[in-house]
Design a protein around this motif. Structure first.
Motif, PDB file in Angstrom:
ATOM      1  N   ALA A  29       8.767   1.142   2.446  1.00 35.22           N
ATOM      2  CA  ALA A  29       8.358  -0.263   1.834  1.00 35.22           C
ATOM      3  C   ALA A  29       7.094  -0.652   2.342  1.00 35.22           C
ATOM      4  O   ALA A  29       6.267  -1.184   1.816  1.00 35.22           O
ATOM      5  N   PHE A  30       6.777  -0.404   3.550  1.00 27.68           N
ATOM      6  CA  PHE A  30       5.457  -0.416   4.250  1.00 27.68           C
ATOM      7  C   PHE A  30       4.380   0.257   3.383  1.00 27.68           C
ATOM      8  O   PHE A  30       3.602  -0.493   3.101  1.00 27.68           O
ATOM      9  N   GLY A  31       4.482   1.763   3.107  1.00 28.64           N
ATOM     10  CA  GLY A  31       3.534   2.090   2.272  1.00 28.64           C
ATOM     11  C   GLY A  31       3.391   1.739   1.042  1.00 28.64           C
ATOM     12  O   GLY A  31       2.279   1.524   0.560  1.00 28.64           O
ATOM     13  N   SER A  32       4.355   1.208   0.359  1.00 28.42           N
ATOM     14  CA  SER A  32       4.227   0.671  -1.212  1.00 28.42           C
ATOM     15  C   SER A  32       3.602  -0.682  -1.240  1.00 28.42           C
ATOM     16  O   SER A  32       3.079  -1.216  -2.185  1.00 28.42           O
ATOM     17  N   GLN A  33       3.574  -1.482   0.032  1.00 28.68           N
ATOM     18  CA  GLN A  33       2.912  -2.718  -0.055  1.00 28.68           C
ATOM     19  C   GLN A  33       1.360  -2.496  -0.256  1.00 28.68           C
ATOM     20  O   GLN A  33       0.864  -3.572  -0.791  1.00 28.68           O
ATOM     21  N   ALA A  45      -7.827  -3.178   7.299  1.00 28.45           N
ATOM     22  CA  ALA A  45      -7.930  -4.095   8.411  1.00 28.45           C
ATOM     23  C   ALA A  45      -6.823  -3.537   9.274  1.00 28.45           C
ATOM     24  O   ALA A  45      -6.623  -4.108  10.487  1.00 28.45           O
ATOM     25  N   ARG A  46      -6.018  -2.754   9.056  1.00 29.22           N
ATOM     26  CA  ARG A  46      -4.756  -2.284   9.603  1.00 29.22           C
ATOM     27  C   ARG A  46      -3.696  -3.739  10.046  1.00 29.22           C
ATOM     28  O   ARG A  46      -3.504  -3.827  11.071  1.00 29.22           O
ATOM     29  N   GLU A  47      -3.716  -4.574   8.784  1.00 30.22           N
ATOM     30  CA  GLU A  47      -2.809  -5.710   9.084  1.00 30.22           C
ATOM     31  C   GLU A  47      -1.551  -5.539   8.324  1.00 30.22           C
ATOM     32  O   GLU A  47      -1.554  -5.023   7.424  1.00 30.22           O
ATOM     33  N   LEU A  48      -0.377  -6.006   8.947  1.00 27.68           N
ATOM     34  CA  LEU A  48       0.794  -5.904   8.180  1.00 27.68           C
ATOM     35  C   LEU A  48       0.846  -6.857   7.050  1.00 27.68           C
ATOM     36  O   LEU A  48       0.377  -7.936   7.266  1.00 27.68           O
ATOM     37  N   PRO A  49       1.449  -6.265   5.762  1.00 26.55           N
ATOM     38  CA  PRO A  49       1.862  -7.119   4.748  1.00 26.55           C
ATOM     39  C   PRO A  49       2.618  -8.382   5.098  1.00 26.55           C
ATOM     40  O   PRO A  49       3.471  -8.245   5.918  1.00 26.55           O
ATOM     41  N   GLU A  50       2.385  -9.404   4.401  1.00 27.27           N
ATOM     42  CA  GLU A  50       3.157 -10.538   4.562  1.00 27.27           C
ATOM     43  C   GLU A  50       4.550 -10.521   3.652  1.00 27.27           C
ATOM     44  O   GLU A  50       4.390  -9.672   2.859  1.00 27.27           O
ATOM     45  N   GLY A  51       5.395 -11.294   3.681  1.00 29.00           N
ATOM     46  CA  GLY A  51       6.541 -11.427   3.134  1.00 29.00           C
ATOM     47  C   GLY A  51       7.677 -10.509   3.496  1.00 29.00           C
ATOM     48  O   GLY A  51       7.500  -9.468   4.337  1.00 29.00           O
ATOM     49  N   VAL A  52       8.644 -10.174   2.599  1.00 31.64           N
ATOM     50  CA  VAL A  52       9.833  -9.185   2.560  1.00 31.64           C
ATOM     51  C   VAL A  52       9.287  -7.952   1.754  1.00 31.64           C
ATOM     52  O   VAL A  52       8.965  -8.148   0.689  1.00 31.64           O
ATOM     53  N   TRP A  53       9.306  -6.692   2.345  1.00 33.92           N
ATOM     54  CA  TRP A  53       8.881  -5.549   1.749  1.00 33.92           C
ATOM     55  C   TRP A  53       9.830  -4.831   1.112  1.00 33.92           C
ATOM     56  O   TRP A  53      11.022  -4.776   1.540  1.00 33.92           O
ATOM     57  N   SER A  54       9.600  -4.584  -0.212  1.00 31.48           N
ATOM     58  CA  SER A  54      10.677  -3.954  -1.150  1.00 31.48           C
ATOM     59  C   SER A  54      10.451  -2.429  -0.978  1.00 31.48           C
ATOM     60  O   SER A  54       9.078  -1.892  -1.142  1.00 31.48           O
ATOM     61  N   TRP A  55      11.618  -1.797  -0.963  1.00 34.85           N
ATOM     62  CA  TRP A  55      11.426  -0.253  -1.035  1.00 34.85           C
ATOM     63  C   TRP A  55      11.397   0.132  -2.467  1.00 34.85           C
ATOM     64  O   TRP A  55      11.593  -0.496  -3.332  1.00 34.85           O
ATOM     65  N   ASP A 265      -0.292   8.945  -1.914  1.00 38.56           N
ATOM     66  CA  ASP A 265       0.778   8.561  -2.326  1.00 38.56           C
ATOM     67  C   ASP A 265       1.688   7.989  -0.968  1.00 38.56           C
ATOM     68  O   ASP A 265       2.535   8.357  -0.253  1.00 38.56           O
ATOM     69  N   MET A 266       1.187   6.848  -0.507  1.00 39.12           N
ATOM     70  CA  MET A 266       1.437   6.312   0.628  1.00 39.12           C
ATOM     71  C   MET A 266       2.913   5.874   1.026  1.00 39.12           C
ATOM     72  O   MET A 266       3.513   6.161   2.160  1.00 39.12           O
ATOM     73  N   ASP A 267       3.707   5.167  -0.108  1.00 44.71           N
ATOM     74  CA  ASP A 267       4.826   4.978   0.202  1.00 44.71           C
ATOM     75  C   ASP A 267       5.765   6.308   0.219  1.00 44.71           C
ATOM     76  O   ASP A 267       6.517   6.433   1.234  1.00 44.71           O
ATOM     77  N   THR A 268       5.538   7.253  -0.236  1.00 42.06           N
ATOM     78  CA  THR A 268       6.379   8.701  -0.202  1.00 42.06           C
ATOM     79  C   THR A 268       5.785   9.441   1.147  1.00 42.06           C
ATOM     80  O   THR A 268       6.897   9.938   2.104  1.00 42.06           O
ATOM     81  N   VAL A 269       4.659   9.377   1.177  1.00 42.05           N
ATOM     82  CA  VAL A 269       4.270  10.025   2.694  1.00 42.05           C
ATOM     83  C   VAL A 269       4.992   9.357   3.889  1.00 42.05           C
ATOM     84  O   VAL A 269       5.478  10.031   4.847  1.00 42.05           O
ATOM     85  N   ALA A 270       4.942   8.028   4.117  1.00 40.37           N
ATOM     86  CA  ALA A 270       5.341   7.137   4.912  1.00 40.37           C
ATOM     87  C   ALA A 270       7.001   7.264   4.925  1.00 40.37           C
ATOM     88  O   ALA A 270       7.598   7.290   6.061  1.00 40.37           O
ATOM     89  N   ALA A 271       7.416   7.376   3.890  1.00 42.85           N
ATOM     90  CA  ALA A 271       8.971   7.668   3.733  1.00 42.85           C
ATOM     91  C   ALA A 271       9.513   8.838   4.474  1.00 42.85           C
ATOM     92  O   ALA A 271      10.425   8.707   5.111  1.00 42.85           O
ATOM     93  N   ILE A 272       8.706   9.950   4.211  1.00 38.30           N
ATOM     94  CA  ILE A 272       9.054  11.111   4.740  1.00 38.30           C
ATOM     95  C   ILE A 272       8.812  11.108   6.201  1.00 38.30           C
ATOM     96  O   ILE A 272       9.604  11.524   7.078  1.00 38.30           O
ATOM     97  N   VAL A 273       7.548  10.515   6.594  1.00 39.84           N
ATOM     98  CA  VAL A 273       7.403  10.302   8.088  1.00 39.84           C
ATOM     99  C   VAL A 273       8.738   9.527   8.930  1.00 39.84           C
ATOM    100  O   VAL A 273       9.071  10.123   9.903  1.00 39.84           O
ATOM    101  N   GLY A 274       8.682   8.547   8.489  1.00 34.90           N
ATOM    102  CA  GLY A 274       9.958   7.463   8.547  1.00 34.90           C
ATOM    103  C   GLY A 274      11.221   8.430   8.639  1.00 34.90           C
ATOM    104  O   GLY A 274      11.989   8.163   9.791  1.00 34.90           O
ATOM    105  N   GLY A 275      11.606   9.114   7.833  1.00 33.41           N
ATOM    106  CA  GLY A 275      12.896   9.523   7.527  1.00 33.41           C
ATOM    107  C   GLY A 275      13.133  10.942   8.663  1.00 33.41           C
ATOM    108  O   GLY A 275      14.114  11.040   9.268  1.00 33.41           O
ATOM    109  N   VAL A 276      11.883  11.485   8.853  1.00 33.03           N
ATOM    110  CA  VAL A 276      12.259  12.670   9.825  1.00 33.03           C
ATOM    111  C   VAL A 276      12.047  12.027  11.245  1.00 33.03           C
ATOM    112  O   VAL A 276      13.094  12.355  12.016  1.00 33.03           O
TER     113      VAL A 276
END
Length: 300
Positions: A29-33, A45-55, A265-276
């Motif tokens: 969800a983070f990467g997809s934003q 800017a390395r700022e967190l996206p606002e709102g609810v992040w969708s996966w 492919d930011m959502d997929t790379v971050a998903a793999i990192v998060g899952g591991v």
């Protein structure tokens, strides 16, 4: 490395698998934003996206893998294909080949024939099998060899090219090692993952990631390893595991920023990192409350 069984009971296996799935969803969800045009400046800017992040489809398919292993303690390819097809939400960002395959499975087609026939019979070499498999590795942490075997079964439901299968095996083994608490030093970790892979391009990619641990920044490593922009297991998994290796036993959030730093492919790379990394429940991400809930059907 030793692969002797540990004394994980069923509830501990499930807890680690859920921890991995939850962190995978946060990474996804983070990467997809950052594909949202209005958030691109936040990426710089390395700022967190606002709102609810969708996966995305990464989490939706990982939820089926999680449900399969927690309910049954194994992977039945037909059952897993049925779950993928039943819960396929087109709006989650599935690739066209996988989306068509799952639609045809819902209509009664055989997933084995469809997967084997993709790309003129070569099978898909994409990163889709790797992006969803970390919870399986966490579940089978007592036996990384079993994690590797079941990961291959789960991969071939949609991806039959050896590189895609090996990508899934690499991620599952990495998650198993983290869940066991046996990841070791970064170089040792990647060496053990490579040792459990068959000879081929993916194993060489993981070895290249190990050699590049001296590179301090993710952009430099991605320049050599890839950032998933080709949506290929070979240009996604080695870099994702490089990031994971650089952030073992560290807070998850810096690892996710590193995962998205090179774009691609930011959502997929971050998903793999998060899952591991999330296979260790101590790595629970602080950003979980920013992410939409996991699908209820996976947790019943």
């Amino acid at each position: 490395m030793t692969t002797s069984p540990l004394s994980f009971d069923a509830s501990e296996r499930a807890r680690r698998a859920l921890s991995s799935l939850s962190a995978l969803a946060v990474g996804d969800a983070f990467g997809s934003q950052f594909f949202v045009p209005g958030n691109r400046f936040r990426h710089r800017a390395r700022e967190l996206p606002e709102g609810v992040w969708s996966w995305t489809d990464d989490t939706e398919m990982a939820a089926s893998v999680y449900r399969e292993v927690v309910r049954h303690g194994e992977v039945d390819a037909d059952r897993l294909a049925g779950s993928f097809a039943a819960h396929h939400d087109f709006d989650r960002g599935y690739g066209p080949a996988t989306g068509r395959l799952l639609r045809l499975v819902r209509e009664g087609a055989d997933h084995q024939d469809l997967a084997a026939g993709l790309f003129d019979g070569a099978g898909s070499w994409g990163n889709g099998a790797a992006m969803r498999v970390a919870p399986l590795g966490a579940f089978f942490a007592d036996d990384p060899g079993a994690a590797a075997g079941w990961a291959a079964v789960s991969a071939r439901v949609t991806h039959t090219h050896p590189e895609a299968v090996d990508g899934a095996v690499a991620v599952a083994v990495a998650a198993a090692l983290v869940a066991r608490g046996e990841a070791g030093a970064p170089g040792t970790f990647l060496g053990w993952v490579a040792d459990l892979l068959p000879r081929g391009a993916l194993r060489e990619g993981v070895r290249a990631a190990r050699a590049l641990l001296i590179v301090p920044e993710p952009v430099g490593a991605a320049h050599r390893l890839g950032n998933g922009s080709r949506v290929r297991a070979l240009d996604t998994v080695p870099f994702a595991l490089w990031v994971a290796a650089k952030h073992l036993r560290a807070p998850l959030e810096p690892a996710l920023w590193a995962a998205v730093a090179p774009g691609g492919d930011m959502d997929t790379v971050a998903a793999i990192v998060g899952g591991v990394l999330g296979a260790d429940p101590a790595a629970a991400p602080r950003w979980a409350d920013r992410v939409e809930a996991l699908p209820a059907w996976a947790l019943d």
